[in-house]
Design a protein around this motif. Structure first.
Motif, short mmCIF file in Angstrom:
data_model
loop_
_atom_site.label_atom_id
_atom_site.label_comp_id
_atom_site.label_asym_id
_atom_site.label_seq_id
_atom_site.Cartn_x
_atom_site.Cartn_y
_atom_site.Cartn_z
N LEU A 7 -36.35 -23.16 27.40
CA LEU A 7 -35.25 -24.04 27.03
C LEU A 7 -34.42 -24.41 28.26
O LEU A 7 -33.98 -23.55 29.03
N LYS A 9 -31.26 -27.36 29.61
CA LYS A 9 -30.35 -28.48 29.42
C LYS A 9 -29.67 -28.76 30.75
O LYS A 9 -29.15 -27.85 31.40
N THR A 42 -22.97 -24.36 24.85
CA THR A 42 -24.10 -25.30 24.93
C THR A 42 -25.33 -24.70 24.28
O THR A 42 -26.06 -25.39 23.54
N ARG A 45 -24.96 -24.93 20.56
CA ARG A 45 -25.13 -26.29 20.08
C ARG A 45 -26.59 -26.72 20.08
O ARG A 45 -27.01 -27.50 19.22
N ILE A 46 -27.37 -26.21 21.01
CA ILE A 46 -28.80 -26.52 21.01
C ILE A 46 -29.49 -25.80 19.86
O ILE A 46 -30.35 -26.38 19.18
N ASP A 49 -29.03 -27.68 16.92
CA ASP A 49 -29.51 -29.07 17.06
C ASP A 49 -28.37 -30.07 17.06
O ASP A 49 -28.49 -31.18 16.54
N ILE A 51 -26.90 -30.94 20.06
CA ILE A 51 -27.16 -31.71 21.26
C ILE A 51 -28.64 -31.58 21.60
O ILE A 51 -29.30 -30.61 21.22
N ARG A 52 -29.14 -32.56 22.31
CA ARG A 52 -30.56 -32.56 22.65
C ARG A 52 -30.82 -31.71 23.88
O ARG A 52 -30.10 -31.77 24.87
N LYS A 53 -31.86 -30.91 23.82
CA LYS A 53 -32.32 -30.17 24.97
C LYS A 53 -33.13 -31.11 25.86
O LYS A 53 -33.58 -32.16 25.42
N ASP A 54 -33.31 -30.72 27.12
CA ASP A 54 -34.16 -31.50 28.02
C ASP A 54 -35.61 -31.04 27.96
O ASP A 54 -36.53 -31.83 28.18
N GLU A 57 -38.04 -25.33 23.31
CA GLU A 57 -37.90 -25.40 21.85
C GLU A 57 -37.14 -24.20 21.31
O GLU A 57 -37.13 -23.12 21.91
N SER A 66 -35.41 -28.96 15.99
CA SER A 66 -35.27 -30.37 16.32
C SER A 66 -36.24 -31.25 15.54
O SER A 66 -36.18 -32.48 15.65
#
Length: 243
Positions: A7, A9, A42, A45-46, A49, A51-54, A57, A66
């Motif tokens: 994971l 971000k 952060t 929040r991931i 779901d 905020i979007r992760k870069d 999973e 997600s």
């Protein structure tokens, strides 16, 4: 229960979460600690779901968070007052949350009665909107609302902030009761090392987005964490002096 794999971000070229692997089992109570900017919120929040992760999973009971909403049926969370519907009264908000999980008004009332000591006669029957409550009382509403569905996973971000010492003790008792009485997985972030080591079986220490310590809580854990943050403070002062 929760599996995190590779994971990451990144914000503006700065990696704020970098967790190659993390596994949290069903029924575990986990504390997440770290200085401001460590990446705790952060990460929450991931996991939720929001905020979007870069890359990577988050898997919750086999569901990729997600890719499906199924995990929401058994997950309760409270991050901050921004997630409350502040133009409702607490009662209206509790009934609304209950309706999302097919909990009747009468059952909501029964559940709320269990938390009257925690509310300390400051929440119910006051004819106040949530926006008119203190931050501490808003936090009480948010924490209890996420328990109404009897979730299998609970995430609480800084739940001990803004509440008075008596309420902090009551909250710790609630979390301990959850740990003893169910197979619920709890993840609690806190700046208060005393509280988090008191209620959590396992402590994750984050620094600059990475989990640098994964500790099973014992009689030495609080001292170990206090020593770590004391060294960090000294290093910070040295850095200021050099500049």
């Amino acid at each position: 229960m929760i599996e995190i794999r590779d994971l990451k971000k990144v914000y503006n070229g700065v990696t704020v979460v970098d967790v190659p692997s993390l596994s949290i089992s069903a029924g575990e109570s986990v504390g997440l600690v770290g200085n401001n900017g460590a990446g705790k919120t952060t990460l929450f929040r991931i996991i939720l779901d929001l905020i979007r992760k870069d890359s990577g999973e988050v898997i919750s009971k086999g569901y990729n968070v997600s890719e499906t909403d199924n995990w929401k049926d058994y997950t309760g969370s409270y991050l901050d007052e921004g997630f409350l519907i502040d133009y409702l009264t607490p009662e209206e908000y509790f009934y609304y949350i209950g309706s999302l999980y097919q909990v009747s008004r009468s059952d909501v009332d029964l559940k709320l009665d269990m938390y009257r000591e925690f509310f300390n006669d400051e929440i119910l029957s006051k004819k106040k909107y949530i926006r008119d409550l203190s931050k501490g009382n808003q936090s009480k509403v948010g924490v209890i609302a996420c328990l109404l569905q009897q979730p299998e996973i609970i995430l609480l971000d800084e739940p001990f902030a803004n509440i008075d010492p008596s309420t902090q003790i009551r909250l710790k008792n609630i979390l301990k009761q959850i740990e003893r009485g169910s197979n619920c997985t709890t993840i609690v972030s806190s700046h208060d090392l005393n509280h988090v080591t008191d209620v959590c079986q396992r402590i994750l220490l984050m620094e600059k987005g990475k989990i640098i310590k994964d500790i099973r809580t014992d009689s030495n854990t609080l001292t170990e964490l206090e020593s770590y943050f004391s060294v960090q403070q000294v290093e910070s002062f040295k850095s200021i002096d050099r500049s």
